[in-house]
Design a protein around this motif. Sequence first.
Motif, PDB file in Angstrom:
ATOM      1  N   ASP A   1       0.849  -1.170   0.000  1.00 11.32           N
ATOM      2  CA  ASP A   1       0.000   0.000   0.000  1.00 11.32           C
ATOM      3  C   ASP A   1       0.899   1.239   0.000  1.00 11.32           C
ATOM      4  O   ASP A   1       1.419   1.642   1.037  1.00 11.32           O
ATOM      5  CB  ASP A   1      -0.903  -0.028   1.219  1.00 11.32           C
ATOM      6  CG  ASP A   1      -1.916   1.093   1.219  1.00 11.32           C
ATOM      7  OD1 ASP A   1      -1.723   2.100   0.503  1.00 11.32           O
ATOM      8  OD2 ASP A   1      -2.911   0.956   1.934  1.00 11.32           O
ATOM      9  N   TYR A   2       1.095   1.808  -1.164  1.00 15.36           N
ATOM     10  CA  TYR A   2       2.014   2.937  -1.312  1.00 15.36           C
ATOM     11  C   TYR A   2       1.646   4.119  -0.425  1.00 15.36           C
ATOM     12  O   TYR A   2       2.521   4.777   0.116  1.00 15.36           O
ATOM     13  CB  TYR A   2       2.068   3.395  -2.779  1.00 15.36           C
ATOM     14  CG  TYR A   2       2.914   2.503  -3.621  1.00 15.36           C
ATOM     15  CD1 TYR A   2       4.291   2.642  -3.631  1.00 15.36           C
ATOM     16  CD2 TYR A   2       2.350   1.506  -4.398  1.00 15.36           C
ATOM     17  CE1 TYR A   2       5.087   1.817  -4.406  1.00 15.36           C
ATOM     18  CE2 TYR A   2       3.131   0.671  -5.174  1.00 15.36           C
ATOM     19  CZ  TYR A   2       4.496   0.833  -5.170  1.00 15.36           C
ATOM     20  OH  TYR A   2       5.286   0.014  -5.924  1.00 15.36           O
ATOM     21  N   ARG A   3       0.387   4.406  -0.264  1.00 18.55           N
ATOM     22  CA  ARG A   3      -0.019   5.556   0.545  1.00 18.55           C
ATOM     23  C   ARG A   3       0.442   5.406   2.000  1.00 18.55           C
ATOM     24  O   ARG A   3       0.921   6.362   2.614  1.00 18.55           O
ATOM     25  CB  ARG A   3      -1.531   5.752   0.455  1.00 18.55           C
ATOM     26  CG  ARG A   3      -1.942   6.334  -0.882  1.00 18.55           C
ATOM     27  CD  ARG A   3      -3.449   6.431  -1.046  1.00 18.55           C
ATOM     28  NE  ARG A   3      -3.799   6.952  -2.337  1.00 18.55           N
ATOM     29  CZ  ARG A   3      -3.851   6.232  -3.463  1.00 18.55           C
ATOM     30  NH1 ARG A   3      -3.554   4.954  -3.438  1.00 18.55           N
ATOM     31  NH2 ARG A   3      -4.180   6.790  -4.609  1.00 18.55           N
ATOM     32  N   LYS A   4       0.315   4.211   2.557  1.00 21.10           N
ATOM     33  CA  LYS A   4       0.752   3.968   3.940  1.00 21.10           C
ATOM     34  C   LYS A   4       2.266   4.098   4.068  1.00 21.10           C
ATOM     35  O   LYS A   4       2.767   4.665   5.036  1.00 21.10           O
ATOM     36  CB  LYS A   4       0.319   2.578   4.402  1.00 21.10           C
ATOM     37  CG  LYS A   4      -1.155   2.474   4.685  1.00 21.10           C
ATOM     38  CD  LYS A   4      -1.497   1.085   5.174  1.00 21.10           C
ATOM     39  CE  LYS A   4      -2.986   0.918   5.398  1.00 21.10           C
ATOM     40  NZ  LYS A   4      -3.316  -0.457   5.813  1.00 21.10           N
ATOM     41  N   VAL A   5       2.989   3.569   3.102  1.00 19.33           N
ATOM     42  CA  VAL A   5       4.457   3.631   3.131  1.00 19.33           C
ATOM     43  C   VAL A   5       4.923   5.072   3.016  1.00 19.33           C
ATOM     44  O   VAL A   5       5.779   5.532   3.781  1.00 19.33           O
ATOM     45  CB  VAL A   5       5.067   2.764   2.007  1.00 19.33           C
ATOM     46  CG1 VAL A   5       6.567   2.987   1.901  1.00 19.33           C
ATOM     47  CG2 VAL A   5       4.757   1.294   2.241  1.00 19.33           C
ATOM     48  N   VAL A   6       4.366   5.806   2.069  1.00 16.26           N
ATOM     49  CA  VAL A   6       4.781   7.194   1.852  1.00 16.26           C
ATOM     50  C   VAL A   6       4.546   8.039   3.099  1.00 16.26           C
ATOM     51  O   VAL A   6       5.368   8.888   3.438  1.00 16.26           O
ATOM     52  CB  VAL A   6       4.067   7.773   0.607  1.00 16.26           C
ATOM     53  CG1 VAL A   6       4.235   9.275   0.517  1.00 16.26           C
ATOM     54  CG2 VAL A   6       4.609   7.110  -0.659  1.00 16.26           C
ATOM     55  N   LYS A   7       3.462   7.793   3.813  1.00 13.32           N
ATOM     56  CA  LYS A   7       3.174   8.551   5.032  1.00 13.32           C
ATOM     57  C   LYS A   7       4.261   8.372   6.086  1.00 13.32           C
ATOM     58  O   LYS A   7       4.468   9.243   6.926  1.00 13.32           O
ATOM     59  CB  LYS A   7       1.826   8.130   5.621  1.00 13.32           C
ATOM     60  CG  LYS A   7       0.645   8.669   4.857  1.00 13.32           C
ATOM     61  CD  LYS A   7      -0.641   8.223   5.510  1.00 13.32           C
ATOM     62  CE  LYS A   7      -1.843   8.694   4.721  1.00 13.32           C
ATOM     63  NZ  LYS A   7      -3.109   8.264   5.341  1.00 13.32           N
ATOM     64  N   GLN A   8       4.968   7.260   6.074  1.00 15.21           N
ATOM     65  CA  GLN A   8       5.991   6.962   7.072  1.00 15.21           C
ATOM     66  C   GLN A   8       7.380   7.487   6.699  1.00 15.21           C
ATOM     67  O   GLN A   8       8.284   7.499   7.533  1.00 15.21           O
ATOM     68  CB  GLN A   8       6.078   5.447   7.290  1.00 15.21           C
ATOM     69  CG  GLN A   8       4.793   4.827   7.797  1.00 15.21           C
ATOM     70  CD  GLN A   8       4.360   5.406   9.129  1.00 15.21           C
ATOM     71  OE1 GLN A   8       5.161   5.547  10.049  1.00 15.21           O
ATOM     72  NE2 GLN A   8       3.094   5.745   9.238  1.00 15.21           N
ATOM     73  N   LEU A   9       7.562   7.919   5.471  1.00 14.02           N
ATOM     74  CA  LEU A   9       8.900   8.266   5.003  1.00 14.02           C
ATOM     75  C   LEU A   9       9.547   9.414   5.760  1.00 14.02           C
ATOM     76  O   LEU A   9      10.762   9.406   5.958  1.00 14.02           O
ATOM     77  CB  LEU A   9       8.878   8.569   3.506  1.00 14.02           C
ATOM     78  CG  LEU A   9       8.681   7.346   2.617  1.00 14.02           C
ATOM     79  CD1 LEU A   9       8.605   7.771   1.154  1.00 14.02           C
ATOM     80  CD2 LEU A   9       9.794   6.334   2.819  1.00 14.02           C
ATOM     81  N   GLU A  10       8.789  10.387   6.197  1.00  8.96           N
ATOM     82  CA  GLU A  10       9.389  11.496   6.933  1.00  8.96           C
ATOM     83  C   GLU A  10       9.998  11.033   8.258  1.00  8.96           C
ATOM     84  O   GLU A  10      10.944  11.634   8.754  1.00  8.96           O
ATOM     85  CB  GLU A  10       8.371  12.609   7.145  1.00  8.96           C
ATOM     86  CG  GLU A  10       8.030  13.307   5.837  1.00  8.96           C
ATOM     87  CD  GLU A  10       6.987  14.392   5.977  1.00  8.96           C
ATOM     88  OE1 GLU A  10       6.101  14.271   6.860  1.00  8.96           O
ATOM     89  OE2 GLU A  10       7.062  15.351   5.198  1.00  8.96           O
TER      90      GLU A  10
END
Length: 73
Positions: A1-10
């Motif tokens: 789930d790209y959206r969940k992963v991207v949210k964690q990148l910061e």
Amino acid sequence: DYRKVVKQLEKLVKKGGVVASCLNTPFEKSGFIVDLYRNQLQDFEYINTLYSPEGFEEEDKENGVKICVFQRR
């Protein structure tokens, strides 16, 4: 789930760090990933997109593997 992963990148990537987001489906183009980063992350800069290497290239490069590279500012 790209959206969940991207949210964690910061939380996961330090300033100056590089992220390679891979997408291997003919149903989504590289713009899917680029737009996701632009819409959800303010401090990640799009660098470029890498495609299948010579000898393995697709007829339409967007139908094969796409590796979108970003760097945190």
